[in-house]
Design an enzyme around this catalytic site. Structure first.
Site, short mmCIF file in Angstrom:
data_model
loop_
_atom_site.label_atom_id
_atom_site.label_comp_id
_atom_site.label_asym_id
_atom_site.label_seq_id
_atom_site.Cartn_x
_atom_site.Cartn_y
_atom_site.Cartn_z
N ASN A 7 0.85 -1.19 0.00
CA ASN A 7 0.00 0.00 0.00
C ASN A 7 0.89 1.24 0.00
O ASN A 7 1.69 1.44 0.92
CB ASN A 7 -0.91 -0.03 1.24
CG ASN A 7 -1.84 1.16 1.30
OD1 ASN A 7 -1.41 2.29 1.08
ND2 ASN A 7 -3.10 0.92 1.60
N HIS A 10 0.94 6.25 1.73
CA HIS A 10 1.70 7.21 2.54
C HIS A 10 2.88 7.83 1.81
O HIS A 10 3.47 8.79 2.29
CB HIS A 10 2.10 6.58 3.87
CG HIS A 10 0.88 6.25 4.69
ND1 HIS A 10 -0.11 7.20 4.92
CD2 HIS A 10 0.44 5.11 5.26
CE1 HIS A 10 -1.09 6.64 5.62
NE2 HIS A 10 -0.78 5.37 5.83
N HIS A 43 -5.64 3.65 -1.73
CA HIS A 43 -6.98 3.98 -1.24
C HIS A 43 -7.33 5.39 -1.71
O HIS A 43 -6.71 6.36 -1.26
CB HIS A 43 -6.98 3.89 0.30
CG HIS A 43 -8.32 4.11 0.93
ND1 HIS A 43 -8.53 3.96 2.27
CD2 HIS A 43 -9.52 4.46 0.41
CE1 HIS A 43 -9.80 4.20 2.56
NE2 HIS A 43 -10.41 4.53 1.44
N ARG A 45 -9.38 8.03 -1.11
CA ARG A 45 -10.32 8.44 -0.06
C ARG A 45 -11.21 9.57 -0.55
O ARG A 45 -10.83 10.34 -1.44
CB ARG A 45 -9.55 8.89 1.19
CG ARG A 45 -8.83 7.76 1.90
CD ARG A 45 -8.28 8.24 3.23
NE ARG A 45 -9.32 8.37 4.21
CZ ARG A 45 -9.62 7.47 5.14
NH1 ARG A 45 -8.91 6.37 5.23
NH2 ARG A 45 -10.60 7.67 5.98
N ARG A 49 -7.00 12.72 0.69
CA ARG A 49 -5.92 13.21 1.55
C ARG A 49 -4.55 12.68 1.15
O ARG A 49 -3.53 13.23 1.50
CB ARG A 49 -6.19 12.89 3.02
CG ARG A 49 -6.09 11.42 3.35
CD ARG A 49 -6.21 11.20 4.84
NE ARG A 49 -7.57 11.40 5.31
CZ ARG A 49 -8.06 10.78 6.38
NH1 ARG A 49 -7.31 9.97 7.07
NH2 ARG A 49 -9.30 10.99 6.76
N GLU A 70 -8.61 0.44 -3.17
CA GLU A 70 -9.48 0.46 -1.98
C GLU A 70 -10.39 1.67 -2.10
O GLU A 70 -9.91 2.76 -2.42
CB GLU A 70 -8.66 0.61 -0.71
CG GLU A 70 -7.89 -0.61 -0.32
CD GLU A 70 -7.00 -0.33 0.88
OE1 GLU A 70 -7.10 0.75 1.49
OE2 GLU A 70 -6.19 -1.19 1.17
N THR A 101 -8.62 3.44 8.19
CA THR A 101 -9.88 2.68 8.17
C THR A 101 -10.07 1.97 9.51
O THR A 101 -9.29 1.09 9.88
CB THR A 101 -9.84 1.64 7.03
OG1 THR A 101 -9.26 2.25 5.89
CG2 THR A 101 -11.23 1.15 6.70
N GLU A 154 -11.26 -9.37 2.62
CA GLU A 154 -10.01 -9.00 3.27
C GLU A 154 -10.33 -8.86 4.75
O GLU A 154 -11.14 -8.01 5.14
CB GLU A 154 -9.46 -7.69 2.70
CG GLU A 154 -8.15 -7.30 3.39
CD GLU A 154 -7.39 -6.16 2.70
OE1 GLU A 154 -7.48 -6.04 1.46
OE2 GLU A 154 -6.71 -5.41 3.41
N HIS A 194 -4.12 -4.64 7.52
CA HIS A 194 -4.27 -3.50 8.44
C HIS A 194 -3.44 -3.69 9.71
O HIS A 194 -3.66 -4.64 10.45
CB HIS A 194 -5.73 -3.23 8.83
CG HIS A 194 -5.93 -1.76 9.12
ND1 HIS A 194 -5.49 -1.18 10.27
CD2 HIS A 194 -6.47 -0.77 8.37
CE1 HIS A 194 -5.76 0.11 10.21
NE2 HIS A 194 -6.35 0.39 9.06
N1 PXP Z 1 -6.11 -3.04 3.91
C1 PXP Z 1 -7.07 -2.08 3.96
C2 PXP Z 1 -8.43 -2.42 3.47
C3 PXP Z 1 -6.79 -0.78 4.43
O1 PXP Z 1 -7.76 0.15 4.49
C4 PXP Z 1 -5.46 -0.47 4.80
C5 PXP Z 1 -5.12 0.91 5.26
O2 PXP Z 1 -5.23 1.78 4.18
C6 PXP Z 1 -4.50 -1.50 4.71
C7 PXP Z 1 -4.86 -2.77 4.28
C8 PXP Z 1 -3.06 -1.25 5.06
O3 PXP Z 1 -2.96 -0.98 6.42
P1 PXP Z 1 -1.57 -0.53 7.03
O4 PXP Z 1 -1.21 0.78 6.38
O5 PXP Z 1 -1.86 -0.40 8.49
O6 PXP Z 1 -0.57 -1.59 6.70
#
Ligand code: PXP
Length: 242
Positions: A7, A10, A43, A45, A49, A70, A101, A154, A194
């Site tokens: 992901n 960030h 994601h 959003r 952001r 996402e 989330t 998921e 997550h």
């Molecule tokens: N899976 C989903 C559905 C999420 O919303 C997120 C956070 O955006 C993640 C995985 C990744 O989470 P993390 O950044 O805590 O690894």
């Protein structure tokens, strides 16, 4: 071996802090794939952001593995996803003020709305977008996911990741293990994510039938010290279990 979806939200968070053009999430996706990422997750959003539409369009063009988008079920986001046609979509709940989330989708409460979105995403395409739903490890939610036509679930690993002691961690792990077994039993694909990091990921990766883990924050944090590519390689090594 369990697949790693990286992901890269960030990367865009850092870029947007200075309203700059770097670090570039598109370049990040290339580096991640070179380092062994099996897929790239972003994601989009509702408040944009971090990732924005332009990023997603460019990512769709250059990604060699697969693009997992996402998203909430807001109509404008669904319309955008239909245009982009990502390899997969993961439907998530979204609250404006949350830092990340916070919980899984309540499919039982929003059954019709989510079912309609899944049908819309799957309609009129040559290649069908796979649809996953982000849910808590709960049998009733899993059944509901099956009933509304999701391909994957998921499982939300946030509570497991946030456990304050070993007893709590084991309890949350057991819930995810039981839920995973049920996901396979009803015939859905199994992903999780997550809050997963270098210290807690192995027990989740060991779960029978686990296909893909989506991990962002811990990889980006590790990258600050050892570089993005090395951070991904380290995580991939940890997924080599069982
Ligand atoms: N899976 C989903 C559905 C999420 O919303 C997120 C956070 O955006 C993640 C995985 C990744 O989470 P993390 O950044 O805590 O690894």
């Amino acid at each position: 071996m369990v697949k790693l979806g990286v992901n890269i939200d960030h990367i865009a968070t850092i870029r947007n802090l200075r309203k700059s053009y770097f670090p570039d999430p598109v370049y990040a996706a290339e580096v991640a794939e070179d380092a062994g990422a099996d897929g790239i997750t972003v994601h989009l959003r509702e408040d944009r952001r971090h990732i924005n539409e332009k990023d997603v369009k460019q990512l769709k063009e250059i990604i060699r593995t697969k693009l997992n988008l996402e998203m909430s079920i807001a109509p404008d986001i669904v319309a955008f996803a239909k245009k982009i046609n990502p390899d997969s979509v993961c439907l998530v709940p979204e609250k404006r003020q949350e830092l990340t989330t916070e919980g899984g989708l309540n499919i039982i409460r929003n059954k019709i709305k989510i079912k309609n979105v899944i049908e819309e995403l799957k309609s009129s395409k040559k290649e069908c977008t796979l649809v996953s739903v982000f849910i808590n490890p709960d049998k009733k939610q899993i059944e509901a996911a099956k009933n509304i036509g999701a391909d994957f679930v998921e499982l939300h690993t946030g509570k497991y990741a946030d456990a304050q002691n070993e007893t709590e961690r084991k309890k949350e792990l057991r819930k995810i293990q039981d839920a995973s077994e049920y996901v396979l039993k009803v015939g859905l694909g199994l992903n999780a994510g997550h809050g997963l990091d270098y210290s807690n990921v192995k027990d989740i990766a060991r779960i029978e039938g686990m296909q893909e883990l989506n991990i962002g924050y811990s990889i980006i944090c590790r990258a600050v010290f050892i570089g993005f590519s090395s951070a991904i390689k380290e995580m991939k090594e940890l997924l080599r279990v069982g």
